[in-house]
Design an enzyme around this catalytic site. Structure first.
Site, PDB file in Angstrom:
ATOM      1  NE  ARG A   5       8.116   0.799   3.510  1.00 46.65           N
ATOM      2  CZ  ARG A   5       6.896   0.358   3.820  1.00 46.65           C
ATOM      3  NH1 ARG A   5       6.587  -0.904   3.632  1.00 46.65           N
ATOM      4  NH2 ARG A   5       5.996   1.176   4.303  1.00 46.65           N
ATOM      5  CE  LYS A  12      24.193  -4.882 -11.600  1.00 44.36           C
ATOM      6  NZ  LYS A  12      24.188  -3.924 -12.705  1.00 44.36           N
ATOM      7  NE  ARG A  15      -0.753  -1.937   3.343  1.00 44.08           N
ATOM      8  CZ  ARG A  15      -1.483  -3.003   3.023  1.00 44.08           C
ATOM      9  NH1 ARG A  15      -2.757  -2.882   2.783  1.00 44.08           N
ATOM     10  NH2 ARG A  15      -0.924  -4.193   2.949  1.00 44.08           N
ATOM     11  CB  THR A  16       3.826   2.477   1.779  1.00 42.95           C
ATOM     12  OG1 THR A  16       3.264   2.132   3.034  1.00 42.95           O
ATOM     13  CG2 THR A  16       4.545   3.801   1.903  1.00 42.95           C
ATOM     14  CG  HIS A  23       5.688   4.354   7.887  1.00 37.94           C
ATOM     15  ND1 HIS A  23       5.539   5.167   6.782  1.00 37.94           N
ATOM     16  CD2 HIS A  23       5.126   3.153   7.546  1.00 37.94           C
ATOM     17  CE1 HIS A  23       4.922   4.481   5.825  1.00 37.94           C
ATOM     18  NE2 HIS A  23       4.662   3.262   6.272  1.00 37.94           N
TER      19      HIS A  23
HETATM   20  C1  NCD Z   1       3.293  -0.516   8.046  1.00 41.60           C
HETATM   21  C2  NCD Z   1       4.795  -0.479   7.858  1.00 41.60           C
HETATM   22  O1  NCD Z   1       5.283  -0.763   6.768  1.00 41.60           O
HETATM   23  O2  NCD Z   1       5.459  -0.137   8.826  1.00 41.60           O
HETATM   24  N1  NCD Z   1       2.598  -0.696   6.847  1.00 41.60           N
HETATM   25  C3  NCD Z   1       2.342   0.366   6.044  1.00 41.60           C
HETATM   26  O3  NCD Z   1       3.194   1.108   5.658  1.00 41.60           O
HETATM   27  N2  NCD Z   1       1.061   0.605   5.760  1.00 41.60           N
HETATM   28  C4  NCD Z   1       2.867  -1.432   9.101  1.00 41.60           C
HETATM   29  C5  NCD Z   1       3.251  -2.883   9.001  1.00 41.60           C
HETATM   30  O4  NCD Z   1       3.942  -3.304   8.067  1.00 41.60           O
HETATM   31  O5  NCD Z   1       2.845  -3.625   9.883  1.00 41.60           O
END
Ligand code: NCD
Length: 305
Positions: A101, A80, A51-52, A129
């Site tokens: 990320r 690499k 989703r992110t 986050h």
């Molecule tokens: C969260 C994350 O990646 O920290 N998910 C997200 O970004 N919606 C929470 C999770 O992974 O549990």
């Protein structure tokens, strides 16, 4: 040039303005369809995400921009042996803004020192986050009409849950917030969060292991997944993974207008029978994530509607 690494990089006024902008995007999406025309967003995901990453991509496409990037470290030159700093210098030559990320805490901060374009931290290890926090704040404000005078319960993996750390940091800016930390002893909120955020800001908080005992006082219940990928051994994960499962029975003592949030993905923490409860807001939260990321991209690219 601004980056978003920690939610506290923005002032309260800036956060409130982003949420106002997100509300306006929800009300008038057509105004925003072309504001990022010819701009490119790179999504560099060195760690899995659905989703992110998709919400960033959908946000940029809805602003009329385009997207490029990768969704796992093994399809990048990191496999690499390239350093984050080199990857960023290359990608910032190809894009106008980067959402990143990474499994290592601090990697997006390091990237921001080297980048020629704004960096958005889309999750760094068990640390922060901030864009999930913007999502959470927008959902809370739309559901409750305010961000102050709320009792917020965080339940589950408070140790590795980066969404929890960022949301508590953001709530430290608002008045009348009471925090209830509900977790097994092994997954308690890290000490740095207690000293640097809760104690430093004189926030009211208590810790408990009992979700049912805490339920009746909560305005918001923020459920979290036990973060399997951050455990050092499988046996501990198996022992702790089902510590809390929210069921209709447990909801009996909750306030009529309590709001249940979860950053998703859900594993077992919320029984699917709760999905039809009007207090379940986690799918509305997903929708908010796209709109607030649209507002964020506009802010960092300094474009106006
Ligand atoms: C969260 C994350 O990646 O920290 N998910 C997200 O970004 N919606 C929470 C999770 O992974 O549990």
């Amino acid at each position: 040039m601004r980056h978003l690494i920690d939610i506290l990089d923005f002032t309260t006024d800036e956060i409130d303005a982003l949420l106002d902008r997100a509300d306006d995007i929800i009300a008038n999406p057509e105004k925003y369809q072309e504001v990022c025309k010819h701009k490119k967003l790179a999504t560099l995901f060195f760690e899995p995400s659905t989703r992110t990453r998709l919400s960033f991509e959908s946000a940029m496409l809805s602003l009329g921009g385009s997207v490029l990037g990768f969704s796992e470290a093994k399809s990048s030159s990191a496999s690499k042996g390239e350093s984050v700093s080199d990857t960023i210098q290359v990608v910032s030559a190809y894009s106008d803004i980067i959402a990143m990320r990474h499994p290592k805490e601090g990697a997006p901060l390091v990237a921001s020192f080297r980048s020629g374009v704004p960096i958005i931290n889309a999750g760094d290890g068990g640390h922060f986050h901030p864009t999930q926090t913007l999502t959470d704040l927008l959902t809370i404000r739309r559901e409750k009409g305010r961000l102050d005078n709320l009792t917020v319960g965080f339940c589950g993996d408070l140790k590795f849950g980066r969404t929890v750390h960022s949301l508590i940091s953001a709530l430290s800016r608002y008045t009348g917030i009471k925090i209830v930390l509900i977790s097994p002893d092994e997954l308690k909120l890290p000490t740095y969060m207690k000293t640097d955020v809760l104690d430093k800001n004189n926030m009211s908080y208590r810790e408990t292991t009992d979700l049912v005992e805490a339920m009746k006082e909560l305005d918001i219940l923020y459920m979290t997944r036990v973060q399997q990928e951050r455990f050092f051994n499988e046996a501990d994960y198996i022992r702790l993974k089902d510590s809390y499962i929210l069921t209709a029975k447990k909801m009996e003592s909750a306030k009529e207008d309590m709001c249940i949030l979860h950053p998703l993905p859900r594993v077992n923490e919320i029984s699917v029978e709760i999905d039809d409860d009007p207090r379940a807001c986690y799918f509305k939260q997903v929708a908010c994530g796209k709109f607030v990321r649209m507002a964020l991209i506009m802010k960092l690219l300094e474009v106006e509607a």
